[in-house]
Scaffold this motif. Structure first.
Motif, PDB file in Angstrom:
ATOM      1  N   PHE A 174       7.737  -0.632   2.551  1.00 46.87           N
ATOM      2  CA  PHE A 174       8.861  -0.557   1.491  1.00 46.87           C
ATOM      3  C   PHE A 174       8.380  -1.661   0.982  1.00 46.87           C
ATOM      4  O   PHE A 174       8.410  -1.443  -0.501  1.00 46.87           O
ATOM      5  N   LEU A 175       8.073  -3.075   0.547  1.00 47.21           N
ATOM      6  CA  LEU A 175       7.190  -3.705   0.355  1.00 47.21           C
ATOM      7  C   LEU A 175       6.247  -3.544  -0.869  1.00 47.21           C
ATOM      8  O   LEU A 175       6.348  -3.539  -1.675  1.00 47.21           O
ATOM      9  N   LEU A 176       5.385  -2.458   0.456  1.00 43.66           N
ATOM     10  CA  LEU A 176       3.772  -2.509  -0.906  1.00 43.66           C
ATOM     11  C   LEU A 176       4.196  -1.416  -1.633  1.00 43.66           C
ATOM     12  O   LEU A 176       3.810  -1.128  -2.544  1.00 43.66           O
ATOM     13  N   LEU A 177       5.303  -0.267  -1.095  1.00 49.46           N
ATOM     14  CA  LEU A 177       5.141   0.743  -1.918  1.00 49.46           C
ATOM     15  C   LEU A 177       6.423   0.470  -3.130  1.00 49.46           C
ATOM     16  O   LEU A 177       5.984   0.898  -4.240  1.00 49.46           O
ATOM     17  N   GLU A 178       6.935  -1.005  -2.831  1.00 46.04           N
ATOM     18  CA  GLU A 178       7.460  -1.282  -3.818  1.00 46.04           C
ATOM     19  C   GLU A 178       6.930  -1.888  -5.179  1.00 46.04           C
ATOM     20  O   GLU A 178       6.914  -1.664  -6.525  1.00 46.04           O
TER      21      GLU A 178
END
Length: 224
Positions: free
Chosen positions: A176-180
């Motif tokens: 999630f953090l990478l995509l965000e």
């Protein structure tokens, strides 16, 4: 099977022996000695695959002394021990890992040093706990850095997120953090590739993409 030790007369008591807890110049090698052959006692083992000479120890000690290392080899309880302090990436990595505060320089150094699990290629069972401890340590430092640092270099943050996901590839929060982050950078093609990798990775363990990840991805794709 013939094997000898070149030991000066009167120095038999100083015969070098294999030390499981020390640095050895003569690794222990077992060989097949069936009881029927009656060549040697069954407890006999061959120590080393070459002759061990006091001359070779002398040459090594002399070479190390020429490099400025005093008392480099010691004979302790009839075992040779290497008395040399060796600088390694491991020591530098531990020093960085244990720092209370980190900046861009120390984080980049950690990323550079941690190229893989500790002694992973050697597959030592005794190293497993150290591997886990170091992996958990760097994951904690990287996660704390990217989530608490107000102003952070975007490339460094990307490298941190990629390393975190590399080390914990099924971690949904890291996904999630990478995509965000990629959405925040408005990198459409990178977002698509990232989402597809997330789908592929989670499908390996029979898990659907979490709603949180699906929602931010769909919301972004609608507006680009």
């Amino acid at each position: 099977m013939n094997f000898t030790l070149d030991i000066p007369t009167g120095q038999e008591a100083r015969t070098p022996k294999y030390n499981v807890n020390g640095v050895n110049f003569n690794p222990s090698v077992k060989f097949d000695n069936p009881s029927g052959a009656a060549h040697y006692n069954q407890s006999v083992k061959l120590v080393g695959d070459k002759q061990i000479t006091f001359q070779s120890i002398y040459q090594l000690r002399k070479h190390l002394k020429e490099k400025g290392i005093q008392d480099p080899i010691r004979l302790v309880n009839n075992h040779y021990q290497l008395n040399v302090e060796i600088a390694s990436d491991y020591d530098k990595f531990i020093y960085l890992l244990e720092q209370k505060r980190h900046d861009e320089i120390s984080i980049q150094q950690l990323l550079n040093y941690y190229e893989g699990d500790f002694l992973a290629e050697e597959e030592y069972s005794w190293a497993i706990q150290t591997q886990l401890r170091l992996k958990q340590g760097i994951l904690h430092v990287l996660e704390m850095y990217i989530t608490t640092t107000i102003s952070i270099n975007s490339l460094l943050k990307l490298n941190c997120l990629q390393k975190m996901l590399e080390l914990d590839e099924f971690n949904e929060n890291y996904m999630f953090l990478l995509l965000e982050f990629l959405i925040g950078q408005n990198k459409k093609q990178d977002c698509i590739k990232c989402y597809e990798r997330i789908q592929e990775k989670l499908s390996e363990i029979g898990i659907s993409v979490p709603e949180k990840i699906l929602s931010i991805y769909n919301a972004y794709m609608i507006h680009v």
